[in-house]
Design a protein around this motif. Sequence first.
Motif, short mmCIF file in Angstrom:
data_model
loop_
_atom_site.label_atom_id
_atom_site.label_comp_id
_atom_site.label_asym_id
_atom_site.label_seq_id
_atom_site.Cartn_x
_atom_site.Cartn_y
_atom_site.Cartn_z
N ASP A 103 0.86 -1.18 0.00
CA ASP A 103 0.00 0.00 0.00
C ASP A 103 0.90 1.24 0.00
O ASP A 103 1.56 1.54 1.00
N LYS A 104 0.91 1.98 -1.11
CA LYS A 104 1.81 3.13 -1.21
C LYS A 104 1.46 4.22 -0.19
O LYS A 104 2.33 5.01 0.20
N GLY A 105 0.22 4.26 0.25
CA GLY A 105 -0.15 5.21 1.30
C GLY A 105 0.49 4.82 2.62
O GLY A 105 1.04 5.68 3.33
N LEU A 106 0.43 3.53 2.97
CA LEU A 106 1.08 3.06 4.20
C LEU A 106 2.58 3.24 4.13
O LEU A 106 3.23 3.55 5.13
N LEU A 143 -1.94 4.98 -7.53
CA LEU A 143 -2.87 4.08 -6.86
C LEU A 143 -2.19 3.52 -5.62
O LEU A 143 -1.00 3.17 -5.65
N ARG A 144 -2.94 3.41 -4.53
CA ARG A 144 -2.33 2.90 -3.29
C ARG A 144 -1.91 1.43 -3.45
O ARG A 144 -0.92 1.01 -2.85
N ARG A 145 -2.66 0.69 -4.24
CA ARG A 145 -2.37 -0.74 -4.37
C ARG A 145 -2.29 -1.13 -5.86
O ARG A 145 -2.89 -0.50 -6.72
N GLU A 146 -1.52 -2.19 -6.11
CA GLU A 146 -1.47 -2.87 -7.41
C GLU A 146 -0.65 -2.18 -8.49
O GLU A 146 -0.51 -2.72 -9.58
N LYS A 151 2.58 1.35 -14.20
CA LYS A 151 1.12 1.21 -14.20
C LYS A 151 0.59 1.74 -12.86
O LYS A 151 1.19 1.55 -11.81
N GLY A 152 -0.55 2.43 -12.91
CA GLY A 152 -1.12 2.99 -11.69
C GLY A 152 -0.47 4.28 -11.27
O GLY A 152 -0.56 4.67 -10.10
N VAL A 153 0.20 4.97 -12.21
CA VAL A 153 0.85 6.26 -11.93
C VAL A 153 0.48 7.24 -13.04
O VAL A 153 0.55 6.90 -14.21
N VAL A 154 0.08 8.46 -12.66
CA VAL A 154 -0.24 9.47 -13.66
C VAL A 154 0.27 10.82 -13.16
O VAL A 154 0.20 11.13 -11.97
N LYS A 155 0.81 11.60 -14.09
CA LYS A 155 1.29 12.94 -13.75
C LYS A 155 0.17 13.94 -13.98
O LYS A 155 -0.44 13.98 -15.05
N LEU A 156 -0.13 14.74 -12.98
CA LEU A 156 -1.18 15.75 -13.05
C LEU A 156 -0.54 17.13 -12.88
O LEU A 156 -0.01 17.44 -11.80
N SER A 170 -5.78 6.64 -3.49
CA SER A 170 -4.50 6.93 -4.10
C SER A 170 -3.66 7.83 -3.21
O SER A 170 -4.11 8.33 -2.18
N VAL A 171 -2.42 8.02 -3.65
CA VAL A 171 -1.49 8.95 -3.01
C VAL A 171 -1.20 10.06 -4.01
O VAL A 171 -0.91 9.79 -5.17
#
Length: 376
Positions: A103-106, A143-146, A151-156, A170-171
């Motif tokens: 979990d990227k948040g944890l 995304l916190r998981r997976e 994958k699961g990463v986007v630049k805003l 997400s984080v």
Amino acid sequence: MKGEVKLGILGGGQLGRMLMQAGLDFNLYTLVLDPDENAPCKDICHEFFVGSFRDFDTVYEFGKNCDILTIEIEHVNADALQKLEEEGVKVYPDATTVRTIQDKGLQKEFFQKHNIPTSEFRLLKDATELEANTDFLPAFQKLRREGYDGKGVVKLTGSNDLGKGFQEPSVLEKLVDYEKEISVIVARNPKGEVTAFPVVELSFHPEHNLVDSLFAPANVPYKLQRHAIEIASRVIEAFGMVGILAVEMFLTKDGQILVNEVAPRPHNSGHHTIKANFTSQYEQHLRAILNLPLGATDIQSAAVMLNLLGEPGYDGEAAYEGLQEALAVPGVYIHLYGKKYTRPARKMGHITVLGQTIEEAQQRAESVKNVIKVKA
């Protein structure tokens, strides 16, 4: 260490394959669990099981037959790992560490709690919370998981990008004005011995957001290299984990080192160690989980590692072009992962290029990087 140890590996991809190649020297009996019946480990382990490493019962039943259980991917069932630990199976990394890193948040909260330098972040539950945090942009949403390999990463960059954002938990990580991305791989055994590999410099694929190449040693001032190694050592000590931990970091333009993410397993940023260092990351992981003295991590040769990705427009049974030409260059070594099928940007192997200096290795790498093609 007793005569023959039963080592279970959750995941049968290229990391497991290279781990088993190192394991031959330790007389290990290897068991592998993977959902893909054509996984790279299938034909070189002693026992291969087709099944989900995310399923509690499947992991639990598999792990009961092992003396030691380890992973080559962190997206495994941590509850099953915990039950196996309670029943006496040696599980490295342990279930608590796996849960945190899944979990990227944890992960970010862990860094914060243990005073590990990291970028500013906010935890988001959904898209509504993303809209309420536009003041924090520009940032990366993860995304916190997976998520893995981009994958699961986007630049805003601003409110106009919100349509690209994720709906799931997400984080949001503040964009870091960094000079370089670097990585340090550290190892720890149950005795508490810790060693670190020299700092490497990472270059990322502009489109796929995964490591395209690495350079070892990194072109980073010695004092900053020592600081990066000290931070990575603090991270593995904070987890109290046993095995290999890859610590990816940013070197900012004002000389700070910030931890980006960690992976509790052999890692893409350590592939070059098979040829370039006294001990490979794979042997080091085995030494750690077998509670043996950790090996010397010194560089024997400067190295460049190039990822070998499936060519755009090709999807099917893999065919390789350019091997003869590439291997004719001194210091070039090919590592193919045994994957039957290719698809665009799939990791199919890597190339290690050695040189007496990093400049020589880079020149050789430049001459071969577009020679090998993976097509169908």
